[in-house]
Structure formats: structure tokens, C-alpha cells
Design an enzyme around this catalytic site. Structure first.
Site, short mmCIF file in Angstrom:
data_model
loop_
_atom_site.label_atom_id
_atom_site.label_comp_id
_atom_site.label_asym_id
_atom_site.label_seq_id
_atom_site.Cartn_x
_atom_site.Cartn_y
_atom_site.Cartn_z
N SER A 45 0.81 -1.21 0.00
CA SER A 45 0.00 0.00 0.00
C SER A 45 0.85 1.27 0.00
O SER A 45 0.35 2.35 -0.28
CB SER A 45 -0.94 0.01 1.21
OG SER A 45 -1.86 -1.05 1.14
N GLY A 237 -4.39 -2.09 -0.74
CA GLY A 237 -3.55 -1.79 -1.89
C GLY A 237 -3.31 -0.29 -2.02
O GLY A 237 -3.87 0.51 -1.27
N GLY A 239 -2.75 3.58 -4.15
CA GLY A 239 -3.30 4.42 -5.21
C GLY A 239 -4.73 4.85 -4.99
O GLY A 239 -5.32 4.70 -3.91
N CYS A 264 -9.41 -1.77 3.68
CA CYS A 264 -8.66 -0.62 3.16
C CYS A 264 -9.06 -0.30 1.71
O CYS A 264 -10.18 0.13 1.48
CB CYS A 264 -7.17 -0.85 3.32
SG CYS A 264 -6.20 0.69 3.28
N LEU A 265 -8.19 -0.52 0.73
CA LEU A 265 -8.58 -0.28 -0.65
C LEU A 265 -9.77 -1.14 -1.03
O LEU A 265 -10.66 -0.72 -1.78
CB LEU A 265 -7.41 -0.55 -1.60
CG LEU A 265 -7.67 -0.24 -3.08
CD1 LEU A 265 -7.74 1.26 -3.32
CD2 LEU A 265 -6.62 -0.86 -3.97
N GLN A 268 -12.84 0.60 -0.02
CA GLN A 268 -13.18 1.70 -0.92
C GLN A 268 -13.77 1.17 -2.23
O GLN A 268 -14.74 1.74 -2.76
CB GLN A 268 -11.92 2.53 -1.19
CG GLN A 268 -11.36 3.18 0.06
CD GLN A 268 -9.90 3.60 -0.09
OE1 GLN A 268 -9.30 3.44 -1.16
NE2 GLN A 268 -9.32 4.13 0.97
N ASN A 306 -3.75 2.80 7.16
CA ASN A 306 -2.80 3.20 6.13
C ASN A 306 -3.59 3.55 4.87
O ASN A 306 -3.78 2.72 3.99
CB ASN A 306 -1.80 2.09 5.84
CG ASN A 306 -0.87 2.45 4.69
OD1 ASN A 306 -0.77 3.62 4.30
ND2 ASN A 306 -0.21 1.46 4.12
N GLY A 308 -4.79 7.11 2.17
CA GLY A 308 -4.84 8.53 1.83
C GLY A 308 -6.12 8.92 1.13
O GLY A 308 -6.32 10.08 0.80
N PHE A 309 -7.00 7.92 0.89
CA PHE A 309 -8.33 8.16 0.33
C PHE A 309 -9.36 7.62 1.31
O PHE A 309 -9.05 6.76 2.14
CB PHE A 309 -8.48 7.45 -1.03
CG PHE A 309 -7.64 8.05 -2.13
CD1 PHE A 309 -8.19 8.96 -3.03
CD2 PHE A 309 -6.30 7.72 -2.26
CE1 PHE A 309 -7.42 9.51 -4.04
CE2 PHE A 309 -5.52 8.26 -3.26
CZ PHE A 309 -6.08 9.16 -4.16
N HIS A 348 -6.99 -1.70 9.31
CA HIS A 348 -6.34 -3.00 9.15
C HIS A 348 -6.53 -3.86 10.40
O HIS A 348 -5.71 -3.79 11.33
CB HIS A 348 -4.85 -2.81 8.86
CG HIS A 348 -4.56 -2.36 7.47
ND1 HIS A 348 -4.22 -3.24 6.46
CD2 HIS A 348 -4.60 -1.14 6.89
CE1 HIS A 348 -4.05 -2.57 5.33
NE2 HIS A 348 -4.28 -1.29 5.56
N GLU A 350 -5.91 -6.87 10.80
CA GLU A 350 -4.82 -7.84 10.97
C GLU A 350 -3.61 -7.24 11.66
O GLU A 350 -2.65 -7.95 11.98
CB GLU A 350 -4.41 -8.39 9.60
CG GLU A 350 -3.43 -7.54 8.81
CD GLU A 350 -4.03 -6.26 8.23
OE1 GLU A 350 -3.26 -5.44 7.69
OE2 GLU A 350 -5.26 -6.09 8.28
#
Length: 375
Positions: A45, A237, A239, A264-265, A268, A306, A308-309, A348, A350
Site C-alpha cells: 500500500s 492496496g 493508489g 482498506c482499498l 473503498q 494506512n 490517503g483516500f 487494518h 490484521e
């Protein structure tokens, strides 16, 4: 001064270089974890990001063979206040500087990280260039390199980090850390989309008796369903999630067909597949000490983040509901769609690194798989 960090707005942070020599560019971000730097370095990530640690003393436990979260170091660069000259740990297999040098990653120490983090918090994350060696003296060139480097908004980085071919995962957690979570009865298959998956996520599922097959991020829904999985996992992940259009379309096709759990990703992408929206945050959440409120119970978890979006709070999830909020800024930290049997969290559970408050989410996923089989 043997190294320098230069931001796109012209701010310069000199320091002493370690690890590899040369120049790298990326988005400068900060992580507030007190430990776990090896897991941070190897988290996919962080692809194309220069990570600054807020803890002042880094490197004293060295590096080992057990903690990497993937097969390589993914950060674009590493920034610390003080690099420990002494390495001492019972699992140690080498020092941090040598580890970065072998992996071709530039590090910089003796940086005024408090000033750096305050600058990012006030102005937001931005692009940066990090140089170690002869190139560190050419500030004007480094500023231009920072300004011309790719922006994270609109970037599909999943293609860079995803596995190329499917594989089966069978490794469980070390009992010394988590106790014996392993189940003697093997449950049906879970297919995990690899958007940049961390190893400890896979261990958490294996610990609970799940058979796990990891597949490339672009695997078609028909191929997923042909495996007859009991459930689908959407990984973390790097981006911009909105840029991974094929992943959104694939998950949209799979909604309602099997239970889905995203982190996380993956959280989203699930929100986007449900019809929601995502937005880039000012400086994001990165660290192992973020407070998250579970809205149904009112309990607060301390969690590892972790990202940024984030999923926009105004999103129309078409029957889905928000289940968790980050108490620092009330951003969406979890969602659920009961009818479609899908849920996800922004953080996260985990850990690695981080607290263990949220392990229950993996148990909820197992319960969802069992309910789906009975149905």
C-alpha cells in the site's frame, strides 16, 4: 549533509543518507506507529510513497525474516529522525541501513521530522524528491523532479503490485504472537483479490480454518465463480480506488453472489461498487493508534490505518450503511450491506503493525460464510 528531502513547494529538509544512493520521487506521507517499521516498508500500500516516521528512534531492532508483509520493500524512500547505531533483538538478521541498500531504497536520517510532519498536516501531503549522494546538492533540479512526478490522485497502482498468477495460501500465524487460533476442520474456499495484499491478512484467514486462493486483481467474475468459493475477500492496496475501474466493475458483478469482506482499498472499492464515492484526504491516516467507533455497540477500537483516500460520508450506498467512524475526523471507517452480504473496514484488523482490537472482524467473516452455506 549527504542527503536531502525536497518537497514540491520548495521546502528543503537536509539530513544524512543511508541505504541506497541516488534519487527517488514519491508522495511524502507520515506514519505514527511506534514500531513495526519492517512491516511498513514491505506493505504494498506504500508503493510510490516516501514514508516519514514520527517516532524519533528507528532501527534498534534491526530486520528479520518473519515480519515482511510481502516479498519486497515497496516504499519509495524512508525518512527518520534518528537511525539507531546499535541493533539488538533475538530475531535480528541484519541492520536497517543494509536492508534498504540491498533492496535499492534510499533512506535519510537526522531530519527535523516534527517540522516535516507539521508542514504536511498544515498543507497536506505533496510530491517530493529524496536524494542521497552527489545529487543531493542540486536543489533546483530536485524541486523540479518533485513537481513533475506523478500525482497520487487518479493513479491506478494496483496493476504494479498485484500477483501475476493465482496461488494457494496455507501459512498460519506464529502461536507465540496470537495463540493457537487454528481450526482443525477445514472450511470451504475463500478467493482473495490481490490489490496489494498483506501476508498477515492471509494468516488471519488461515488461522480460522479457511482455505485461501489469491488471484490477480483483474481476474474476471466468471473465473471467480467457477472456483465455487464460499466467500470473496477484497484486499488492501495503493493508489486511487476510483482509478481501478475493472476492480469496481468486477466487484459490482459479484455483489450478492457470495459473502464479501474488504479491507482498506478493498473497502473503498466495495463502496464504489455499491454506488458510493471516494475522496482524497488532506494527509490521510497512517499509524497503529487510530480510534474507531463501532456504531452498533458504541465500543471504541484502537486500530491500524494506512490510507490517503476515504469513502465520502455523503455516499449513497444503495441500501448499505456506515458501521464504523474514525473518531479523529469522523471519516467513514466501515460499512455493511446486509441484503448483499458484504461488509468492509477502512482500517487494518490484521494489525502488523498495530493493536489486536479488531480481530473479531475475521470471525464475523467466517460466520457470514457459515450462514451462506446454510442458506
Amino acid at each position: 549533509m549527504t542527503a536531502v528531502l525536497v518537497l514540491e513547494d520548495g521546502r528543503v529538509f537536509p539530513g544524512e543518507g543511508f541505504g541506497a544512493e541516488g534519487i527517488t520521487t514519491g508522495e511524502i506521507v507520515f506514519n505514527t506507529s511506534m514500531t513495526g517499521y519492517q512491516e511498513i516498508l514491505t506493505d504494498p500500500s506504500y508503493h510510490r510513497q516516501i514514508v516519514a516516521m514520527t517516532v524519533p528512534h528507528v532501527g534498534n531492532t534491526g530486520v528479520n525474516l518473519e515480519d515482511p508483509e510481502s516479498a519486497k520493500v515497496w516504499v519509495a524512500g524512508f525518512v527518520v529522525r534518528s537511525l539507531s547505531p546499535i541493533v539488538s533483538n533475538w530475531r535480528n538478521r541484519g541492520d536497517l541501513a543494509s536492508y534498504l541498500e540491498v533492496n535499492g531504497i534510499i533512506g535519510i536520517s537526522s531530519v527535523a521530522t516534527r517540522a516535516l510532519v507539521r508542514h504536511i498536516r498544515e498543507l497536506g501531503v505533496m510530491r517530493a524528491a529524496l536524494a542521497h549522494g552527489r545529487e543531493a546538492a542540486n536543489i533546483d533540479r530536485l524541486v523540479e523532479m518533485a513537481r513533475s512526478s506523478p500525482d497520487m490522485a487518479g493513479a491506478n497502482l494496483v496493476d504494479d503490485v498485484s500477483v501475476e498468477a493465482p496461488y494457494d495460501w496455507a501459512e498460519a500465524s506464529d502461536d507465540a504472537w496470537y495463540g493457537d487460533h487454528r481450526e482443525s476442520v477445514k472450511r470451504p474456499l475463500v478467493v482473495a483479490y490481490d490489490y496489494g495484499i498483506k501476508r498477515n491478512i492471509l494468516r488471519m484467514m488461515t488461522d480460522r480454518g479457511l482455505r485461501v486462493k489469491v488471484v490477480p486483481a483483474w481476474t474476471p467474475p466468471a473465473d471467480i465463480l467457477s472456483m465455487e468459493p464460499a466467500g470473496l475477500f477484497l484486499s488492501n492496496g495503493p493508489g486511487d480506488p476510483a482509478a481501478v475501474d475493472y476492480a469496481i466493475a468486477n466487484v459490482k458483478s459479484l455483489l450478492g453472489q457470495v459473502p464479501i469482506f474488504g479491507i482498506c482499498l478493498g473497502h473503498q472499492i466495495l463502496a464504489l461498487a455499491l454506488g458510493g464515492e471516494t475522496e482524497k484526504m488532506r494527509f490521510g491516516h497512517r499509524g497503529g493508534n487510530q480510534p474507531v467507533k463501532h456504531l452498533a455497540s458504541g465500543e471504541v477500537e484502537i486500530a491500524s490505518h494506512n490510507h490517503g483516500f476515504a469513502v465520502s460520508a455523503e455516499s449513497n450506498l444503495n441500501g448499505g450503511e456506515v458501521t464504523h467512524l474514525n473518531l479523529n475526523d469522523n471519516t467513514v471507517a466501515g460499512l455493511r450491506h446486509g441484503k448483499l452480504r458484504a461488509f468492509s473496514v477502512q482500517y487494518h484488523p490484521e494489525a502488523s503493525p498495530g493493536p489486536h482490537d479488531s480481530f473479531y472482524l475475521f470471525d464475523e467473516f467466517v460466520d457470514a460464510l457459515s450462514a451462506g452455506r446454510k442458506k
